[in-house]
Write a protein that holds these residues in place. Structure first.
Motif: not given
Length: 430
Positions: A48-55, A303-305, A309-312
């Motif tokens: 979750v931390a990685a997703v929040v930081a990347m987004l 596309l980035f989103n 989401v896929a990475i998440a």
């Protein structure tokens, strides 16, 4: 009839108490096996931390680029000359194309519909300035007064030059924010003079700050729009020259502002056709359409989103496997407890709910800690790297929703396995 509402209320209250008890048991079990629970949640926390930081990094970069494109003007067309200072390359191009000229500018004005403001541009980089610039030497833009409207400039102090001063080629200039600070520091430059090459110009104003074009976005100039000195176009042509004047185009840019409702794509097509014809296909120019850049950036954002989401999903899938693994181990440890609960009247649904609640509690706690850690990482990146980061509500909602969903999905199988245990065999389990 009067007993039905009372009976329904008691049933609802009983279910509510059961859920509260199961949540309490789930939290109690987390603390009872604190280290194991923490290790189980690590996958969820870091995912979750990685997703929040990347987004947050992506959102910050997108916001900056989109604001820069909007600053360029979604109703503008910008023609940029592709100049070269190499004699051989220049000579080769000149055998095909005359470069960008005032003739091109006049033809564009005659053939493109809906133009409400326009200006050519002549750009120089002076070899010397007085006062001496403390950092990079500012670029000099020779433009007409219409540039103020087209570029959306805001005059912070003083004024911009007018049409009469432009026609006369008056030795006046307006400083960009960075140029002002580089040359005059904190003092007010209005009314003072600057020397560009061998010509003196009186400062009549300062424009407010703009977003820098140093974003590397496709189609966006890398010029720092704050480190610019604006002078009348005729003054630039008549008073300034540099060592590369002989290989420069007559003008090096054209800015066109179209009325609301004008067909930007069609207008850009007409401009390209005009220039391709007069330049004989030399491709020594580019036509920038901020509206098209904005639309492209929005498509890229969508596309980035999807990718994020896929990475998440992948990151949290790994965390979900950890939850399933620890819940299956927990069932083995608590087989006798499950058997005793079934023996004293607990139903399969009660056992199922207990373990689903425990798995969801783990994912809920891990997701919450992950969001906090992601926010901290985002702030640290902004502080250490100087990047623009934005933690959006959508990124938090997506991360949190997926983390809870993972807890439910990966907690159901262990819960169903626990609910299906035979009470007699469970009690006898050693």
């Amino acid at each position: 009839m009067a007993t039905l509402p009372s009976s329904a209320a008691r049933s609802l209250d009983l279910r509510y108490q059961q859920w509260i008890r199961d949540i309490h048991l789930g939290i109690q079990n987390l603390f009872l096996h604190g280290l194991r629970s923490l290790l189980t949640m690590l996958g969820m926390i870091f995912g979750v931390a990685a997703v929040v930081a990347m987004l947050s990094i992506g959102a910050g970069a997108r916001q900056r680029v989109m604001a820069l494109i909007e600053q360029m003007g979604v109703h503008n067309l910008i023609v940029e000359a592709r100049e070269t200072t190499e004699w051989q390359a220049h000579d080769k191009i000149r055998k095909i194309s005359p470069g960008l000229t005032f003739s091109d500018y006049r033809v564009i004005l005659d053939d493109v519909d809906g133009i409400q403001a326009s200006t050519p541009r002549k750009r120089f980089t002076p070899s010397k300035t007085i006062p001496k610039s403390q950092q990079d030497v500012p670029a000099v833009y020779g433009v007409r007064p219409e540039y103020l409207q087209i570029a959306g400039l805001h005059v912070a102090s003083g004024r911009f030059f007018n049409q009469q001063e432009e026609t006369e080629g008056a030795p006046l200039c307006v400083l960009g924010t960075a140029a002002r600070w580089n040359m005059f520091g904190a003092s007010d430059p209005t009314g003072q003079f600057v020397k560009l090459n061998e010509q003196w110009f009186r400062v009549i104003g300062v424009v407010g700050p703009q977003l820098s074009g140093e974003s590397g976005a496709s189609g966006v100039s890398s010029q720092d729009d704050n480190n610019v000195i604006y002078i009348p176009l005729n003054a630039a042509i008549l008073r300034l020259e540099d060592s590369y004047s002989n290989v420069r185009d007559e003008i090096d840019g054209i800015y066109i502002n179209l009325r609301d409702g004008a067909d930007m794509s069609n207008s850009a097509h007409v401009v390209r056709a005009i220039l391709n014809s007069s330049h004989h296909g030399a491709s020594d120019f580019s036509v920038v359409v901020p509206a098209e850049l904005l639309a492209e950036q929005q498509r890229t954002e969508r596309l980035f989103n999807v990718v994020m989401v896929a990475i998440a999903s992948i990151s949290l899938f790994v965390g979900g496997i950890g939850i399933m693994n620890i819940m299956l181990a927990s069932i083995l440890e608590r087989t006798r407890e499950i058997g005793l609960r079934r023996a004293v009247g607990a139903k399969r649904g009660d056992i199922l709910r207990q373990f689903v609640v425990e798995a969801t509690t783990i994912s809920f706690t891990g997701g919450t800690l992950g969001i906090v850690l992601g926010f901290v990482i985002s702030r640290m990146i902004a502080w250490l790297a100087g990047w623009s980061t934005i933690v959006t509500v959508s990124s938090i909602a997506i991360s949190f929703f997926v983390s809870i969903s993972v807890g439910l999905v990966f907690g159901i199988y262990p819960a169903m396995k626990a609910a299906r245990l035979d009470p007699v065999e469970a009690i006898r389990y050693e």
